[in-house]
Design an enzyme around this catalytic site. Sequence first.
Site, mmCIF file in Angstrom:
data_model
loop_
_atom_site.group_PDB
_atom_site.id
_atom_site.type_symbol
_atom_site.label_atom_id
_atom_site.label_comp_id
_atom_site.label_asym_id
_atom_site.label_seq_id
_atom_site.Cartn_x
_atom_site.Cartn_y
_atom_site.Cartn_z
ATOM 1 N N GLU A 54 12.880 -12.405 -37.188
ATOM 2 C CA GLU A 54 11.484 -12.108 -37.455
ATOM 3 C C GLU A 54 10.830 -13.234 -38.247
ATOM 4 O O GLU A 54 11.345 -13.626 -39.294
ATOM 5 C CB GLU A 54 11.422 -10.791 -38.251
ATOM 6 C CG GLU A 54 10.150 -10.022 -38.075
ATOM 7 C CD GLU A 54 10.155 -9.126 -36.824
ATOM 8 O OE1 GLU A 54 11.112 -9.204 -36.007
ATOM 9 O OE2 GLU A 54 9.189 -8.360 -36.669
ATOM 10 N N CYS B 197 -18.489 14.839 -15.576
ATOM 11 C CA CYS B 197 -17.917 13.553 -15.965
ATOM 12 C C CYS B 197 -19.042 12.618 -16.402
ATOM 13 O O CYS B 197 -20.103 12.606 -15.786
ATOM 14 C CB CYS B 197 -17.162 12.975 -14.777
ATOM 15 S SG CYS B 197 -16.425 11.372 -15.124
ATOM 16 N N LYS C 34 13.596 -3.167 -41.662
ATOM 17 C CA LYS C 34 12.850 -3.508 -40.445
ATOM 18 C C LYS C 34 11.671 -4.363 -40.887
ATOM 19 O O LYS C 34 10.683 -3.866 -41.433
ATOM 20 C CB LYS C 34 12.365 -2.246 -39.728
ATOM 21 C CG LYS C 34 11.690 -2.556 -38.406
ATOM 22 C CD LYS C 34 11.439 -1.295 -37.636
ATOM 23 C CE LYS C 34 10.840 -1.507 -36.259
ATOM 24 N NZ LYS C 34 9.824 -2.519 -36.149
ATOM 25 N N SER D 121 13.167 -3.535 -27.223
ATOM 26 C CA SER D 121 12.637 -2.950 -28.449
ATOM 27 C C SER D 121 13.521 -1.778 -28.842
ATOM 28 O O SER D 121 14.500 -1.477 -28.168
ATOM 29 C CB SER D 121 11.202 -2.512 -28.239
ATOM 30 O OG SER D 121 11.142 -1.639 -27.151
HETATM 31 S S1 IVH Z 1 17.202 -5.544 -33.825
HETATM 32 C C1 IVH Z 1 17.088 -4.419 -29.014
HETATM 33 N N1 IVH Z 1 16.814 -5.718 -36.380
HETATM 34 O O1 IVH Z 1 11.778 -4.409 -34.590
HETATM 35 C C2 IVH Z 1 16.204 -4.805 -30.136
HETATM 36 N N2 IVH Z 1 14.883 -5.652 -34.987
HETATM 37 O O2 IVH Z 1 11.483 -2.248 -32.386
HETATM 38 C C3 IVH Z 1 16.998 -5.382 -31.263
HETATM 39 N N3 IVH Z 1 12.773 -5.831 -36.192
HETATM 40 O O3 IVH Z 1 11.315 -6.280 -31.690
HETATM 41 C C4 IVH Z 1 16.173 -5.620 -32.445
HETATM 42 N N4 IVH Z 1 13.622 -6.008 -38.199
HETATM 43 O O4 IVH Z 1 10.681 -7.336 -33.919
HETATM 44 C C5 IVH Z 1 16.221 -5.638 -35.171
HETATM 45 N N5 IVH Z 1 16.661 -5.921 -38.674
HETATM 46 C C6 IVH Z 1 16.061 -5.846 -37.490
HETATM 47 C C7 IVH Z 1 14.651 -5.876 -37.333
HETATM 48 C C8 IVH Z 1 14.109 -5.760 -36.061
HETATM 49 C C9 IVH Z 1 12.496 -5.975 -37.497
HETATM 50 C C10 IVH Z 1 11.741 -5.695 -35.146
HETATM 51 C C11 IVH Z 1 11.886 -6.640 -33.997
HETATM 52 C C12 IVH Z 1 12.033 -5.787 -32.772
HETATM 53 C C13 IVH Z 1 11.508 -4.481 -33.233
HETATM 54 C C14 IVH Z 1 12.230 -3.366 -32.499
#
Ligand code: IVH
Length: 607
Positions: free
Chosen positions: A95, A329, A37, A3
């Site tokens: 996604e 408690c 994102k 993540s």
């Molecule tokens: S790159 C190492 N690119 O955001 C992780 N993630 O917090 C690389 N996500 O689990 C992820 N848009 O579900 C990447 N353009 C994008 C993204 C993206 C949404 C989500 C994805 C990931 C989370 C990361």
Amino acid sequence: MLSLDNAFSDEDALEFDARVRRFLKLEGEVSYTAEPKIDGLSCSIRYEKGRLVQAATRGDGRVGEDVTANVSTISEIPQRLAGAHWPEVIEIRGEVYLGHAEFAALNAAAEAAGQKTYANPRNAAAGSLRQIDPKVTAQRPLRFFAYAWGYVSAPFAETQWEALEKLRSWGFKVTPQSRCVKDADGLLAAYQAMEAERPHLGFDIDGVVYKVDRLDWQQRLGFVSRAPRWGIARKFPAQQARTVLEAIDIQVGRTGALTPVARLTPVTVGGVVVTNATLHNADEIARLDVRIGDTVILQRAGDVIPQILSHVPEERPADATPYAFPHVCPCPLHTEVVRETTASGAETVVRRCSGEFACPFQKLAHLRHFVSRRAFDIEGLGEKQLVLFNEKGWLTSPADIFRLHEKRDELLELDRFGETSVANLLAGIEARRTIALDRFIYGLGIRHIGETTAVVMARGYGSVDAFLAAMDKVAERDAEAMQELDDLDQIGGAVIEAAAAFFAEAHNRAVVQDLKAQLTVLDAEKPKTDTAVAGKTVVFTGSLERMTRDEAKAQAERLGAKVSGSVSKKTDLVVAGPGAGSKLKTATELGVQVMTEDEWLSLVGAA
Ligand code: IVH
């Protein structure tokens, strides 16, 4: 699947850029991609020889759900890669999401049919992807954006930007709003642009993802814990709402900490109905001066637990009195509430139940943690069963779970426990009698020992016996054992203190031994053994010129070496740069091999 860490402001974004440049020791500017994102569900799709062979959800990052059949119904996901020059094996990450129009239509249809509607497009996408019947999924207009990749049999690009182009040429949709920026100012401008475009996109985004463009730099930057150093998610500001604080309940956590929870008049914030919010601790309630009956301002950011930001003074009822934190408690023992202290004995803001393992709430919370997905992951042993078996007195410590088969007859007499469900439950338990060392360690629920730390400890000690022997020594505050723990990557004072406190408690040692006797704990995956430095203890000292200290450490550990901060008889190798002082001296005195940074790089084949 990993993540991303979050950033919330321009300052955070600039700090991200500064951190990247510091780590890489760069004077010049760094180029980044800035991508929307997407607020959906991440998915990993494996292609072999250009054919889709498997798809999985993110799950806990390591193990997800197999959704191959359902993913195969999504028209924006190619069954066969288009174009040419794709690696023989490639896992495409992206996604799965639902557009606003499709979401509205889906809910309208559900409503007309008298069915349950979804709270937001993301939940609808998740629900659609998890359908048991792929024919149902096929009717949901799910869409997909590709933005990353996992395993690849051969490199296929030099930059993220080039990689996105390739993904597009192979038939995937790539967010058209993505852009490549040449420096930190570009990061800020891209965020502003994306925020302006957000209302017109037709699908939900919850921020902007920044990624270092050059893949060789991404490689050097590597990962910390579960997130890459080369990327960050810049989140849009949280959404807020007003509601009434109806009551404050006290919850007892696994570690005995008492957490006040706000019970609220239900309100929708950012598409989700919120009824509870954490108030953290007594000091937080005092700081906010929130009282029962107050109208409060609530904030929700992404998946984060909703927070109360403030109260509205004009709306305060005349009879509202300040909240008095309980002195006993809420557990049936009604133990005295004590203030938690730190390793050095200072009082903290946390109040705890002093009942420890005698407190039924703590016990239950410990068990809940023990069976949870990332710990022992015992199928069929959910909240209801835990509470019930605990009330019956059959289950008061983790080891009892593995003795539950002795209660087979009693289990069968329970309401709603038939032959099949009892057989399934016992099979679920038996399946976990053999367990990985990291899950064993994590399952103990020691404060500050999360999943990542548990993996580090498991790799560091190798076997359950070595782990427990070391912990006994740590509990006795044996200097060498504490140093050994400290030397493990990312382990510091809080973990050491927590481990020492846990294992110093005779009751805890008994619980652990009792548990161990029920299990076969597998040895941890051994660090690499086929490299020139595998198994060696290395100390870096002086200044390094071709890489930063963090980078050197990460590289050495990747190759199976152990990096220590101090030179001793156990040190195999000291890499000394200019300005090396006492450590170099000690190494020479002890006759430990010393080399330069260049010699080190050629030794590990990175020169
Ligand atoms: S790159 C190492 N690119 O955001 C992780 N993630 O917090 C690389 N996500 O689990 C992820 N848009 O579900 C990447 N353009 C994008 C993204 C993206 C949404 C989500 C994805 C990931 C989370 C990361």
